[in-house]
Design an enzyme around this catalytic site. Sequence first.
Site, PDB file in Angstrom:
ATOM      1  N   GLY A   1      -0.709   4.206  -4.417  1.00  0.00           N
ATOM      2  CA  GLY A   1       0.720   4.215  -4.677  1.00  0.00           C
ATOM      3  C   GLY A   1       1.270   2.951  -5.280  1.00  0.00           C
ATOM      4  CB  SER A   2       0.833  -0.677  -4.630  1.00  0.00           C
ATOM      5  OG  SER A   2      -0.564  -0.646  -4.426  1.00  0.00           O
TER       6      SER A   2
ATOM      7  CB  CYS B   1      -0.922   0.012   1.211  1.00  0.00           C
ATOM      8  SG  CYS B   1      -1.929   1.513   1.266  1.00  0.00           S
ATOM      9  N   GLY B   2       0.805   2.023  -1.065  1.00  0.00           N
ATOM     10  CA  GLY B   2       1.629   3.211  -1.186  1.00  0.00           C
ATOM     11  C   GLY B   2       1.209   4.337  -0.265  1.00  0.00           C
ATOM     12  CG  HIS B   3      -2.968   5.223   1.292  1.00  0.00           C
ATOM     13  ND1 HIS B   3      -3.585   4.071   0.850  1.00  0.00           N
ATOM     14  CD2 HIS B   3      -3.385   5.407   2.562  1.00  0.00           C
ATOM     15  CE1 HIS B   3      -4.347   3.592   1.814  1.00  0.00           C
ATOM     16  NE2 HIS B   3      -4.252   4.372   2.867  1.00  0.00           N
TER      17      HIS B   3
ATOM     18  CG  ASP C   1      -6.738   3.986  -2.704  1.00  0.00           C
ATOM     19  OD1 ASP C   1      -6.806   4.933  -1.903  1.00  0.00           O
ATOM     20  OD2 ASP C   1      -5.701   3.339  -2.912  1.00  0.00           O
TER      21      ASP C   1
END
Length: 383
Positions: free
Chosen positions: A289-290, A89-91, A284
Amino acid sequence: MDVSSSLQKNGRQIHCIDMHTTGEQPASSTQRDQAKNQYDDIRKRLMLEPRGHDGMYGAIIIPETELVLSGEADIGVLFTHNEGYSTMCGHATIALGRFLVDTHDLNVFPRRETLKFDADSQTVKLNLHAPCGLIRVTVPTTPDGKKSDPSRAVSFLSVPSFAPAVQLRIPIPAEVRWPELGTRDSIVLDLSYGGAYYALVDIEELGFKSLKNMDLDATTRCSQKLLPYLRTHPEIISAIQHPEDPRLSFLYSVMIVDSKSSVNPGDVDGTETGLCYFADSQIDRSPTGSCVAARVALAYEKGLRKPGQRWAYNSLVSNKFGTGAFTAEIASEDSITDTQGKSIRSVVAKVGGQAFYTGAMTFTVEDEDVVSRSGFTMASVVS
């Protein structure tokens, strides 16, 4: 004794820091398999009602993992949502970067004192052990390096990201089709990996005009039909066999992409907007981000992106407010070998964005409270 003091003595406490990254909220409080099998009550208590809701997202920090013990990572993390656990998870990574620099509680982050401060760039680097692998994070700080600087973007380097299938035509049977598809019986999509596997499909390919002023209920109905179908389709399953870890070999999300309706934050070579559906019809709020890493890898595979080109990725929220877009570029090029021995071009993406604090709290559940202990969604109540 007042109520607050009484609750603080309850042994079933979970301490959380609330943050948001472009509106998507990661509450912070092996490991993924163990969590699913032994500690899923923690996820349910935080993510589901009555404390949470269908759009909740969480990050559980893990002080010790095999990569932490080997010295490769500073801390581990599990990502949680309304259905279970994510592999990347990017965020949440961006938010956690700030939190891990800001916390000086060694019970929470035992390796905090070993982080290196770069006085020239005024940044701190740290490594997260996520279920997908090692994520290298750079956090901007105040001049003394003791606190994160919210005015500058946190960035991270993705795991090797690649696109295993480009322009794949998938038939859509009659029972799966949605009204906007019309008479068409197939769609064309791409598959790409950025810590999780994504099916990326253009908004017009699904029969919609744009992600601007669109009918969110209609795209949700579409995703509710499309994502479960794609997860069982043989061509999809065949294409998303991860070369290193079979536990990563599943389709996480459908990302609907619109390259025509997107706010440009400036200082970038291009922009696009994405609407990400994952888990149980969860949307989302952030630019994901991913999937940004996956989209960089896809553009690279298609010959549309080169190192040095910087792109902005918007969500519906960042488009609405004109701020909060993630930026990304190719940090390095490489190749990996798939399960058939074939070489696949891959990239490491550098993804950046900002996160902000919204609160801190302690949650508890009383022994007699079956509802809170189990958690629920309204869908599970009426099913």
